[in-house]
Design a protein around this motif. Structure first.
Motif, PDB file in Angstrom:
ATOM      1  N   MET A   1       0.875  -1.174  -0.042  1.00 34.77           N
ATOM      2  CA  MET A   1       0.066   0.180   0.193  1.00 34.77           C
ATOM      3  C   MET A   1       0.947   1.172  -0.047  1.00 34.77           C
ATOM      4  O   MET A   1       1.792   1.419   0.789  1.00 34.77           O
ATOM      5  N   PRO A   2       0.597   2.106  -0.961  1.00 42.23           N
ATOM      6  CA  PRO A   2       1.503   3.560  -0.877  1.00 42.23           C
ATOM      7  C   PRO A   2       1.157   4.487   0.219  1.00 42.23           C
ATOM      8  O   PRO A   2       0.214   4.305   0.628  1.00 42.23           O
ATOM      9  N   PHE A   3       2.263   5.205   0.425  1.00 42.73           N
ATOM     10  CA  PHE A   3       1.999   6.046   1.516  1.00 42.73           C
ATOM     11  C   PHE A   3       2.224   7.462   0.760  1.00 42.73           C
ATOM     12  O   PHE A   3       3.058   7.785   0.121  1.00 42.73           O
ATOM     13  N   THR A   4       1.076   8.453   0.991  1.00 44.63           N
ATOM     14  CA  THR A   4       0.980   9.736   0.325  1.00 44.63           C
ATOM     15  C   THR A   4       1.750  10.749   1.118  1.00 44.63           C
ATOM     16  O   THR A   4       1.502  10.848   2.263  1.00 44.63           O
ATOM     17  N   ILE A   5       2.395  11.333   0.432  1.00 47.79           N
ATOM     18  CA  ILE A   5       3.105  12.601   1.048  1.00 47.79           C
ATOM     19  C   ILE A   5       2.317  13.890   1.059  1.00 47.79           C
ATOM     20  O   ILE A   5       1.526  13.959  -0.063  1.00 47.79           O
ATOM     21  N   LEU A   6       1.867  14.541   2.330  1.00 54.40           N
ATOM     22  CA  LEU A   6       0.757  15.550   2.449  1.00 54.40           C
ATOM     23  C   LEU A   6       1.275  16.655   2.348  1.00 54.40           C
ATOM     24  O   LEU A   6       0.899  17.602   1.658  1.00 54.40           O
ATOM     25  N   LYS A   7       2.621  16.906   2.894  1.00 51.29           N
ATOM     26  CA  LYS A   7       3.322  18.140   2.769  1.00 51.29           C
ATOM     27  C   LYS A   7       4.698  17.922   2.551  1.00 51.29           C
ATOM     28  O   LYS A   7       5.250  16.636   3.142  1.00 51.29           O
TER      29      LYS A   7
END
Ligand code: FAD
Ligand code: FES
Ligand code: MG
Length: 279
Positions: A1-7
């Motif tokens: 499952m990929p992990f999203t960069i929020l900032k």
């Protein structure tokens, strides 16, 4: 499952902050722990300390210095991009107890991992004297955060552009010699800095803890890459640490093992640079 960069932002030249959506890591994270991430399926695994975490928002904050191929690649990502794997929290949490007066030392990018520890120690009722240092004022970050997380904050720069002109060790020595009862010192930064802090505190018999940064691969105690010598005994920093008694650590071995793959790291960087389109 990929992990999203929020900032994502560059705090100071070459040092970046990324906030990543990782709810299960954020829920369990404790000061002193780290993650191992892999940017994509072809990437190598690199450890980064959890510099902050927010269980309610499900985010973890990582601070990293662009130093080689993988950190350069990570620096090129932005909000909305994702990271293939992010495993954690790994390692033993820092001891957060009511010790009395604790001196927290962060050098260079080591300011990031010392922050949640200082904050935790303050919340536990300690007097926290923090000392943060960098080569120069322009690469110093999180001074305000550290101020909030400390009873007293000292800043040092090697070139004198901010705070004390000199090293963090000068202030550690000054604080101990001032007669302040120091119950514990915790230092995180380049191995030479941690060794120097250990050298200052040892004659005074002040318990000193350092967070070691050997090369890690699996982060779960199976590959042996992160072996360090502490008190003459082999330990795996990923599962037995990363924090250890500074007066017992074999820093010479740590530093020589950190330099083991320099030719390969240079080759990876050169290969990447050659592949970059000319502008
Ligand atoms: P490379 O050119 O591959 O390597 C540059 C140098 O980094 C090497 O010479 C070696 O000393 C070290 N290194 C390389 N690969 C690894 C590896 N797999 N594991 C550990 N060190 C390696 N850096 C930060 O900027 N912020 C952090 O919060 C942070 N936390 C860390 C926590 C732990 C527990 C450990 C062990 C290391 C941490 N580091 C942190 C160091 C970071 O992992 C390395 O800077 C990174 O792996 C370098 O990767 P690279 O490909 O960009 O550089
Ligand atoms: Fe493999 Fe620690 S990283 S044993
Ligand atoms: Mg690398």
């Amino acid at each position: 499952m990929p992990f999203t960069i929020l900032k994502k932002r560059e705090l100071v030249p070459t040092i970046h902050q990324v906030d990543v959506a990782a709810p299960r890591v954020a829920e369990k994270a404790m000061p002193g722990q780290f993650v191992i991430l892999r940017i994509d399926e072809c990437g190598e695994r690199i450890p980064l300390t959890i510099a902050d975490f927010d269980a309610a928002d499900g985010t973890v904050t990582l601070i990293f210095q662009e130093i080689g191929k993988t950190t350069r690649q990570l620096a090129s990502l932005g909000a909305g991009d994702s990271i293939a794997d992010l495993a954690g929290p790994l390692g033993c949490a820092s001891s957060i107890e009511r010790f009395g007066t604790v001196v927290c030392v962060g050098g260079g990018v080591g300011i990031a991992p010392i922050f949640p520890i200082a904050r935790g120690l303050m919340e536990a009722g300690n007097k926290v004297i923090s000392i943060i240092g960098a080569r120069s004022a322009d690469i110093l970050f999180w001074e305000e955060r550290m101020e909030e997380a400390s009873s007293e904050l000292y800043v040092t720069t090697d070139d004198g552009t901010k705070g004390h002109h000199g090293f963090v060790t000068d202030i550690v020595q000054k604080v101990i010699e001032s007669g302040e009862q120091v119950d514990r010192v915790i230092a995180i930064g380049p191995p030479v800095m941690m060794r120097a802090v250990a050298g200052v505190t040892k004659p005074f018999g002040v318990k000193t803890v350092v967070s070691l940064n050997p090369i890690m691969v699996d982060g779960t105690g199976m590959c042996g890459a992160c072996r360090v010598l502490v008190g003459g005994v082999t330990k795996f920093a990923c599962v037995d640490g990363p924090e250890f008694d500074a007066h017992e650590v074999d820093f010479t071995l740590l530093m020589s093992r950190l330099a083991m793959y320099l030719p390969e790291e240079k080759e990876a960087l050169d290969y990447e640079a050659a592949a970059e389109p000319a502008v």
